[in-house]
Design an enzyme around this catalytic site. Structure first.
Site, PDB file in Angstrom:
ATOM      1  N   TYR A 100       0.918  -1.241  -0.018  1.00  0.00           N
ATOM      2  CA  TYR A 100      -0.073   0.038   0.064  1.00  0.00           C
ATOM      3  C   TYR A 100       0.782   1.283  -0.027  1.00  0.00           C
ATOM      4  CZ  TYR A 100      -3.786  -3.145   1.485  1.00  0.00           C
ATOM      5  OH  TYR A 100      -4.747  -3.990   1.692  1.00  0.00           O
TER       6      TYR A 100
ATOM      7  N   PHE B  14     -13.931  -5.589   1.147  1.00  0.00           N
ATOM      8  CA  PHE B  14     -15.038  -5.241   0.639  1.00  0.00           C
ATOM      9  C   PHE B  14     -16.174  -5.488   1.356  1.00  0.00           C
ATOM     10  CE2 PHE B  14     -12.858  -5.964  -3.815  1.00  0.00           C
ATOM     11  CZ  PHE B  14     -12.075  -4.565  -3.357  1.00  0.00           C
ATOM     12  N   PRO B  15     -16.173  -5.180   2.706  1.00  0.00           N
ATOM     13  CA  PRO B  15     -17.688  -5.336   3.517  1.00  0.00           C
ATOM     14  C   PRO B  15     -18.718  -4.534   2.984  1.00  0.00           C
ATOM     15  CG  PRO B  15     -15.973  -4.201   4.683  1.00  0.00           C
ATOM     16  CD  PRO B  15     -15.188  -4.490   3.418  1.00  0.00           C
ATOM     17  N   LEU B  16     -18.600  -3.409   2.461  1.00  0.00           N
ATOM     18  CA  LEU B  16     -19.326  -2.539   2.156  1.00  0.00           C
ATOM     19  C   LEU B  16     -19.757  -2.566   0.645  1.00  0.00           C
ATOM     20  CD1 LEU B  16     -18.494   0.555   4.321  1.00  0.00           C
ATOM     21  CD2 LEU B  16     -19.952  -1.424   4.789  1.00  0.00           C
ATOM     22  N   GLY B  17     -19.163  -3.499   0.000  1.00  0.00           N
ATOM     23  CA  GLY B  17     -19.961  -3.808  -1.546  1.00  0.00           C
ATOM     24  C   GLY B  17     -18.601  -3.620  -2.300  1.00  0.00           C
ATOM     25  N   GLY B  18     -17.575  -3.056  -2.342  1.00  0.00           N
ATOM     26  CA  GLY B  18     -16.527  -3.322  -3.445  1.00  0.00           C
ATOM     27  C   GLY B  18     -16.459  -1.874  -4.107  1.00  0.00           C
ATOM     28  N   PHE B  19     -16.428  -2.077  -5.347  1.00  0.00           N
ATOM     29  CA  PHE B  19     -16.195  -0.997  -6.331  1.00  0.00           C
ATOM     30  C   PHE B  19     -17.571  -0.310  -6.484  1.00  0.00           C
ATOM     31  CE2 PHE B  19     -12.147  -1.528  -7.000  1.00  0.00           C
ATOM     32  CZ  PHE B  19     -11.813  -3.072  -7.618  1.00  0.00           C
TER      33      PHE B  19
ATOM     34  N   PRO C 256     -20.930   0.218  -4.248  1.00  0.00           N
ATOM     35  CA  PRO C 256     -21.231   0.176  -2.803  1.00  0.00           C
ATOM     36  C   PRO C 256     -22.741  -0.535  -2.985  1.00  0.00           C
ATOM     37  CG  PRO C 256     -20.708   2.617  -3.396  1.00  0.00           C
ATOM     38  CD  PRO C 256     -20.646   1.925  -4.610  1.00  0.00           C
TER      39      PRO C 256
END
Length: 290
Positions: free
Chosen positions: A58, A208-213, A215
């Protein structure tokens, strides 16, 4: 709902923090505001976060250097998890670095930039489709990590973007304390693996707990959130915490305000009726997030 889980020899709060967003755009280069990045980390630890997910690719090196500046010497109860399997080129591209020699260089980079003698947990990131694991042997890589574990450079080993078969094969070489895969309210391919790991007392850490690319978007989710005086994303995080006690969350942000909003999700109690409604979103939303 359990607030903590025994992970890598420590009791960690199930709401952790993912450091990826502390780097610049595209997870490359320095942050726009380094002081804010430092503040987010210090606020997270002050609020009780004792599980931080990072990687030396990162930036590269950026998030580990910021973690060191913000938190070193580290609290005795802090578990830092990193991952190996890639490097960055000079334009920010992601290149595989999956050979045993690559993994050793990656461990040394993490040790140096985090300023530690041993890494709490190293996840072997199996490169392939970013959203879906692909089968393939990881035996040479596991032997390399197991050797470094025996040398005292690594305390525990995990896998990222792995299949159930890869988890089972890896366990023949060394214990696996966690699996980090793509999973959330509408991406439920790993349901069986979550339950398998729970039976084996291993952590499952969704990325991606909130959906990834894209939302997670759902009228039902929005209505439930409004009823509970929460945001849709808080409800999506709370659902994961209710899904299984071995699920540990690492939502990332570069904002103290957003961090506090994420942490509040750990205090949301979902009734059986609400869980039934949320589970129906997952069934209806199988495939791309809606």
């Amino acid at each position: 709902m359990m607030k903590t889980y025994e992970f890598a020899g420590r009791e960690v709060n199930r709401m952790g923090y993912g450091a990826m967003q502390l780097a610049g755009p595209g997870v490359f280069g320095p942050p726009k505001d380094r002081a804010s990045a430092l503040a987010v980390l210090r606020e997270a630890v002050a609020a009780g976060v004792n599980h931080i997910d990072t990687s030396d690719f990162y930036g590269p090196h950026v998030t580990n250097e910021i973690i060191r500046e913000a938190l070193h010497p580290y609290p005795s109860n802090l578990t830092i998890v990193t991952k190996l399997g890639a490097v960055r080129d000079d334009k920010g591209g992601w290149l595989p670095a999956f050979e045993p020699d690559d993994l050793r260089r990656g461990v040394e980079d993490n040790l140096r930039n985090l300023a530690v003698d041993a890494i709490d947990v190293v996840n072997l990131r199996i490169m392939g489709d970013i959203h879906r694991p692909t089968e393939g042997s990881i035996e040479p890589q596991m032997h390399a990590l197991a050797t470094m574990q025996q040398e005292g450079k690594i305390r525990h080993i995990g896998l990222s973007n792995a299949t159930s078969m890869q988890v089972r094969d890896a366990r023949k070489i060394a214990p696996i304390v966690c699996v980090q895969n793509h999973y959330n309210l509408v991406n439920r391919d790993d349901d069986a693996l979550v339950d398998e790991l729970a039976r084996e007392h291993s952590a499952y850490v969704p990325f991606f707990p909130l959906g990834g690319f894209s939302p997670i978007q759902s009228d039902t989710l929005a209505r439930i959130a409004a009823r509970l005086s929460a945001t849709p994303m808080q409800i999506a995080l709370a659902w994961l915490l209710h899904r299984s006690p071995n699920i540990l969350l690492i939502p990332g942000t570069s904002s103290v305000t957003h961090l506090r909003e994420n942490l509040k999700a750990a205090d949301i109690v979902l009734s059986d009726e609400v869980l039934k409604e949320l589970n129906a979103i997952g069934i209806a939303g199988a495939g791309p997030a809606r």
